[in-house]
Design a protein around this motif. Sequence first.
Motif, PDB file in Angstrom:
ATOM      1  N   ASP A  21     -22.875 -24.817 -22.867  1.00 30.05           N
ATOM      2  CA  ASP A  21     -22.080 -25.931 -23.693  1.00 30.05           C
ATOM      3  C   ASP A  21     -20.820 -25.629 -23.504  1.00 30.05           C
ATOM      4  O   ASP A  21     -19.876 -26.402 -23.700  1.00 30.05           O
ATOM      5  N   LEU A  22     -20.218 -24.383 -23.493  1.00 33.31           N
ATOM      6  CA  LEU A  22     -18.840 -24.070 -23.616  1.00 33.31           C
ATOM      7  C   LEU A  22     -18.863 -22.638 -22.927  1.00 33.31           C
ATOM      8  O   LEU A  22     -19.598 -21.816 -22.937  1.00 33.31           O
ATOM      9  N   VAL A  23     -17.505 -22.640 -22.083  1.00 27.91           N
ATOM     10  CA  VAL A  23     -17.006 -21.185 -21.553  1.00 27.91           C
ATOM     11  C   VAL A  23     -15.992 -20.801 -22.227  1.00 27.91           C
ATOM     12  O   VAL A  23     -14.909 -21.580 -22.617  1.00 27.91           O
ATOM     13  N   VAL A  24     -15.915 -19.437 -22.696  1.00 25.33           N
ATOM     14  CA  VAL A  24     -14.656 -18.804 -23.214  1.00 25.33           C
ATOM     15  C   VAL A  24     -14.089 -17.833 -22.304  1.00 25.33           C
ATOM     16  O   VAL A  24     -15.033 -16.822 -22.015  1.00 25.33           O
ATOM     17  N   THR A  25     -13.007 -18.147 -21.834  1.00 24.64           N
ATOM     18  CA  THR A  25     -12.568 -17.125 -20.780  1.00 24.64           C
ATOM     19  C   THR A  25     -11.670 -16.172 -21.182  1.00 24.64           C
ATOM     20  O   THR A  25     -10.926 -16.373 -22.046  1.00 24.64           O
ATOM     21  N   SER A  26     -11.871 -15.104 -20.626  1.00 28.52           N
ATOM     22  CA  SER A  26     -10.658 -13.913 -21.081  1.00 28.52           C
ATOM     23  C   SER A  26      -9.306 -14.077 -20.257  1.00 28.52           C
ATOM     24  O   SER A  26      -9.518 -14.874 -19.204  1.00 28.52           O
ATOM     25  N   PRO A  27      -8.296 -13.809 -20.757  1.00 33.17           N
ATOM     26  CA  PRO A  27      -6.948 -14.023 -20.003  1.00 33.17           C
ATOM     27  C   PRO A  27      -6.685 -14.013 -18.722  1.00 33.17           C
ATOM     28  O   PRO A  27      -5.985 -14.643 -17.919  1.00 33.17           O
ATOM     29  N   GLY A  28      -7.338 -12.795 -18.308  1.00 40.04           N
ATOM     30  CA  GLY A  28      -7.008 -12.195 -16.977  1.00 40.04           C
ATOM     31  C   GLY A  28      -7.846 -12.943 -15.785  1.00 40.04           C
ATOM     32  O   GLY A  28      -7.699 -12.884 -14.590  1.00 40.04           O
ATOM     33  N   TRP A  29      -8.738 -13.886 -16.448  1.00 37.19           N
ATOM     34  CA  TRP A  29      -9.620 -14.663 -15.308  1.00 37.19           C
ATOM     35  C   TRP A  29      -8.848 -15.892 -14.866  1.00 37.19           C
ATOM     36  O   TRP A  29      -8.193 -16.703 -15.640  1.00 37.19           O
ATOM     37  N   ARG A  30      -8.558 -15.951 -13.695  1.00 39.15           N
ATOM     38  CA  ARG A  30      -7.750 -17.044 -13.006  1.00 39.15           C
ATOM     39  C   ARG A  30      -8.571 -18.296 -12.992  1.00 39.15           C
ATOM     40  O   ARG A  30      -9.852 -18.400 -12.953  1.00 39.15           O
TER      41      ARG A  30
END
Length: 495
Positions: free
Chosen positions: A93-102
Motif C-alpha cells: 500500500d505504501l513504499v517508504v524510501t531511504s534518501p540514497g535510493w534514486r
Amino acid sequence: MSGPQEDGDQHRVPGRLGRDDSWEGVAVTVAGFGTSGAGAADALQHLGADVVVVDEREPQGPAAERAELLESLGVRFRVGPGVASDLPTEAPDLVVTSPGWRPDAPLLRAAGTRGVPVWGDVELAWRLRQPDGPAWLGLTGTNGKTTTVQMTTAILQAAGLRAASVGNVGRSVVEAVMDPEPMDVLVVELSSFQLHWTRSTALESAAVLNLADDHLDWHGSFAAYAEAKGRIYSGVERACVYNVQDPATERLVRAADVAEGARAIGFTLGVPEAGMVGVVDDVLADRAFVAERRTSAAPLAEVGDLDDDSPHQVANALAAAAMARSHGVPTGAVREGLQGFRAGPHRREVVAEADGVRWIDDSKATNPHAALASLRGVQHAVWIAGGLAKGATFDDLVVAARDRLRAVVLIGADAPLIRAALARHAPEVPVLDGGSGEDGPMQIMAAAVRTAERHAREGDAVLLAPGCASMDQFRDYAARGDAFAAAVRAHLHQD
C-alpha cells in the motif's frame, strides 16, 4: 526522472494517515536499511503495519543486531542482490524510501507504474508527528548544513530550550518524532534526496544556505537539484531564511507557497538592510527580529566569538542566528551558543603544525563549492583533491582559487577532471599524483602527504579539501579524513 507518487485511491493509505490512526493491515515496503530505513521500519511495526524491508546489502554489525530484533517483532526482510529489482506480485500500500535510493531505482519505478505512493523518511516523520509536538526548523544547502544545524541547536539550548539536531545528522527524523521524551524544537538537516520525496511538510522556519552543483548524477540537472532544495520553503509559517550573496536561494523563497505572515529573512556578510542579519564592524547584527529594524540593529555576537572566523563559518553563524531568532530566542542566547560551539571533526580541522606549515583536514568538503570555501580560508595551499565528482565541474573553483594554489596533489577516480580544469585555467600550478588506485587507503594518503610536504613552504597550509565524494577509495569522508590525519602524524613523527 520520475518524482514521488501522490497517494493513490486504489491503495489503503489515505492522505492523512498519521500517528493516531490504525495502521493495521497496511502493507509497507521500506526501501533500504540504513539509519533512516531502520527508524522507519521500527516506527511502522510499532504502529501495527505489515512491514517488509528490502535491501540488496546484508545488514552488518549493529544494523544486523537491529534487524534481528525487528524480525522478532514481525518485520520481514528481503535482502541480497537483485531483491530490489521489482515490487512483489501483490503490491504494498505504501513504499517508504531511504534518501540514497534514486528515483529511477527499479523498485521505485515499479511503485510509480503501479500507483503505489512513495514517501521519504521525512514525509513519514511529518505525518507521524504529534500536533502539539516540537517545532521543526529545517536547514538545507549545498554546504554547511551540519555545522549550521548544530549551531542553531546550540543557540536554542543556550536559551534553555530542549532542542536536538536530527535528520541527515544524528538520529533519523522518524525516531525523533516517535521518542516519548518531550522536546521543544527539532532542528532538521535535510538533504536534497530527502526533500525530493517530501509533499506535505510545512516547517516553522526553513533556510537554504547556498546552492552549487552537487549530486547532479542523482537529480539529473541543476534545475531539478534546486527544485528539490526549494521544497523546504513550502508552507513555512514564520521565516524563510536565504543567503543574500546567493541569489538562487532568494529565487527559491520568491517561488515558494508559504503561510500567510511568513517573512523572507536574508543573511549577509555585509551590512544588513532591514529584514536581514549581517555584519557591522565585526559584530553580527540583527535588523530582522527587532522592533525598530528600519532604523537600528541589535548586536548578536562578535566575529571573534566564533571558533573559526572564516567567511563561510561567519555565514553559517548568521544563518543559525536567524533561524533561532525566528523561534523567539533572546539575543544573549545567540552569543552564548556561538561562543561555546565547536565544529565537528573533518571540517577545517588543524591536525598538525610543523615548520610553519598547517595541515588541515576538511574531508567534509565533498563538492567544489565546499572546497572553494575552504581554500578561501587560507592564503596559500598545497591542495589535496579528488575522488568522485558526482557530476560536478571544477573550472569555476580553479579560476577563483588559482592565486592561492602552491601546488595540487590529485587522488581518486575523477582526478582527470580537476587536472583538466587546472590545465585550462592555472597551467602554472604544479599538479602531482597522489597514491595509486591500486594502493590501499592508508598508502594512498601517505603518498599524497609525502608529495604535499615536498611542495609546502613556511606559512602555507596543506589542505585536504577534496571537492569530491570519497567512496571510490575510502569508506566515507570521515575515513578519508582519519587516513589523512594518521598519515600526517606518521610522516611528521618520522621526520
